[in-house]
Design a protein around this motif. Structure first.
Motif, PDB file in Angstrom:
ATOM      1  N   ARG A 156       0.831  -1.211   0.000  1.00 45.24           N
ATOM      2  CA  ARG A 156       0.000   0.000   0.000  1.00 45.24           C
ATOM      3  C   ARG A 156       0.860   1.253   0.000  1.00 45.24           C
ATOM      4  O   ARG A 156       0.594   2.203  -0.752  1.00 45.24           O
ATOM      5  CB  ARG A 156      -0.921   0.022   1.217  1.00 45.24           C
ATOM      6  N   SER A 161      -1.532   3.103  -2.573  1.00 42.12           N
ATOM      7  CA  SER A 161      -2.855   2.517  -2.742  1.00 42.12           C
ATOM      8  C   SER A 161      -3.709   2.739  -1.507  1.00 42.12           C
ATOM      9  O   SER A 161      -3.214   2.763  -0.380  1.00 42.12           O
ATOM     10  CB  SER A 161      -2.734   1.008  -3.004  1.00 42.12           C
ATOM     11  N   LEU A 166      -4.598  -5.732  -0.817  1.00 47.39           N
ATOM     12  CA  LEU A 166      -4.023  -5.837  -2.155  1.00 47.39           C
ATOM     13  C   LEU A 166      -3.622  -7.259  -2.520  1.00 47.39           C
ATOM     14  O   LEU A 166      -3.571  -7.606  -3.700  1.00 47.39           O
ATOM     15  CB  LEU A 166      -2.788  -4.940  -2.255  1.00 47.39           C
ATOM     16  N   ALA A 199      -3.427  -2.704  -8.211  1.00 47.82           N
ATOM     17  CA  ALA A 199      -2.853  -1.361  -8.249  1.00 47.82           C
ATOM     18  C   ALA A 199      -3.020  -0.719  -9.623  1.00 47.82           C
ATOM     19  O   ALA A 199      -3.295   0.487  -9.731  1.00 47.82           O
ATOM     20  CB  ALA A 199      -1.377  -1.419  -7.860  1.00 47.82           C
ATOM     21  N   GLU A 202      -6.649   0.362  -9.951  1.00 44.87           N
ATOM     22  CA  GLU A 202      -6.884   1.517  -9.082  1.00 44.87           C
ATOM     23  C   GLU A 202      -6.353   2.786  -9.735  1.00 44.87           C
ATOM     24  O   GLU A 202      -7.020   3.826  -9.740  1.00 44.87           O
ATOM     25  CB  GLU A 202      -6.219   1.279  -7.735  1.00 44.87           C
ATOM     26  N   ARG A 255      -4.441   8.154 -11.413  1.00 46.44           N
ATOM     27  CA  ARG A 255      -5.558   7.604 -10.664  1.00 46.44           C
ATOM     28  C   ARG A 255      -6.663   8.629 -10.517  1.00 46.44           C
ATOM     29  O   ARG A 255      -6.428   9.786 -10.194  1.00 46.44           O
ATOM     30  CB  ARG A 255      -5.076   7.163  -9.269  1.00 46.44           C
TER      31      ARG A 255
END
Length: 264
Positions: A156, A161, A166, A199, A202, A255
């Protein structure tokens, strides 16, 4: 690679549950039977030449139910490559959703309807999460919990993230976001595949929902985790983290904000 006979025709609301296997003979039959009790499910078993005869069990299941198909691979080629193969087959056959799930009984089929409901509600990626309210782990010693939590926390931070699990391998993806993921851009062979794909999605702005699950330590067989697999994950996460911090290099688009109603 060999495939079992052509599967039954599918309709857009159906989901293909991909079960990679290596020495899962003791649990595969029960897992497949329980998955098929969930409405609109088909199963693809991807067996990496299991020496315990898992492939023969899978073939017998496919012979008895046209919702089950089997891919036989010639050697142990890695979890990530198995899921990539399953994703491509799901897209080719026209499934609306594809699910990732372990065949050793650690992922409970009774949790699958909640994941599918979130996917049908608009999530591009649904993660069955252990580390959130309502999530639970059964029969793991403290050191396993610490390793899992530590690995998730490391990933993370390295990848910036917001996702809480994850590394979870219990997931549902929509065909739209599987297509947008860019399967040729995924380079992890082992368990790092889970971190990499979550990831990437995301960062692409995929609407992600995390749903609490109960994870049950396998009662039969042995874990596939090894030093090589763990090292691949560690090295790859470091590399992806460095790439994110170099303005001129990006593996995905910037993102976007998560969709309204997403659970973190």
């Amino acid at each position: 690679m060999q495939h079992s006979p052509r599967p039954a025709s599918v309709t857009p609301e159906q989901v293909l549950v991909v079960l990679p296997t290596y020495n899962e003979r003791a649990t595969l039959g029960t897992v497949v039977a329980d998955v098929l009790r969930v409405r609109h499910t088909h199963v693809l078993v991807i067996d990496d030449a299991s020496p315990d005869g898992t492939g023969r069990v899978a073939d017998a299941l496919a012979a008895g139910d046209d919702r089950v198909t089997v891919m036989h691979r010639p050697a142990k080629l890695g979890l990530g490559t198995a899921y990539l193969a399953g994703f491509r087959i799901a897209l080719k056959r026209g499934f609306a959703f594809v699910a990732e799930m372990d065949a050793d009984g650690s992922h409970r089929p009774e949790d699958l309807p909640a994941l599918l409901a979130a996917a049908r509600g608009g999530a591009g990626l649904v993660i069955g999460t252990r580390w959130m309210p309502g999530g639970e782990i059964v029969n793991w010693p403290l050191y396993r919990r610490m390793i899992s939590r530590g690995g998730t926390g490391f990933a993370r931070r390295a990848l910036r993230s917001e996702l809480r699990d994850l590394t979870s391998g219990y997931r549902v993806l929509s065909n739209e976001w599987v297509t947008r993921l860019g399967l040729d851009d995924v380079d992890s062979e082992g368990y790092a595949f889970q971190v990499e794909t979550a990831a990437m999605l995301e960062r692409l702005g995929c609407p992600v929902v995390e749903v609490p699950i109960t994870f049950v330590e396998r009662a039969a067989g042995r874990s596939k985790m090894s030093f090589r697999i763990g090292w691949e994950a560690f090295v790859n996460v470091l590399r992806w983290g460095r790439e994110l911090r170099r303005p001129s290099v990006s593996r995905t688009a910037p993102r976007e904000e998560p969709a309204q109603g997403s659970v973190r």
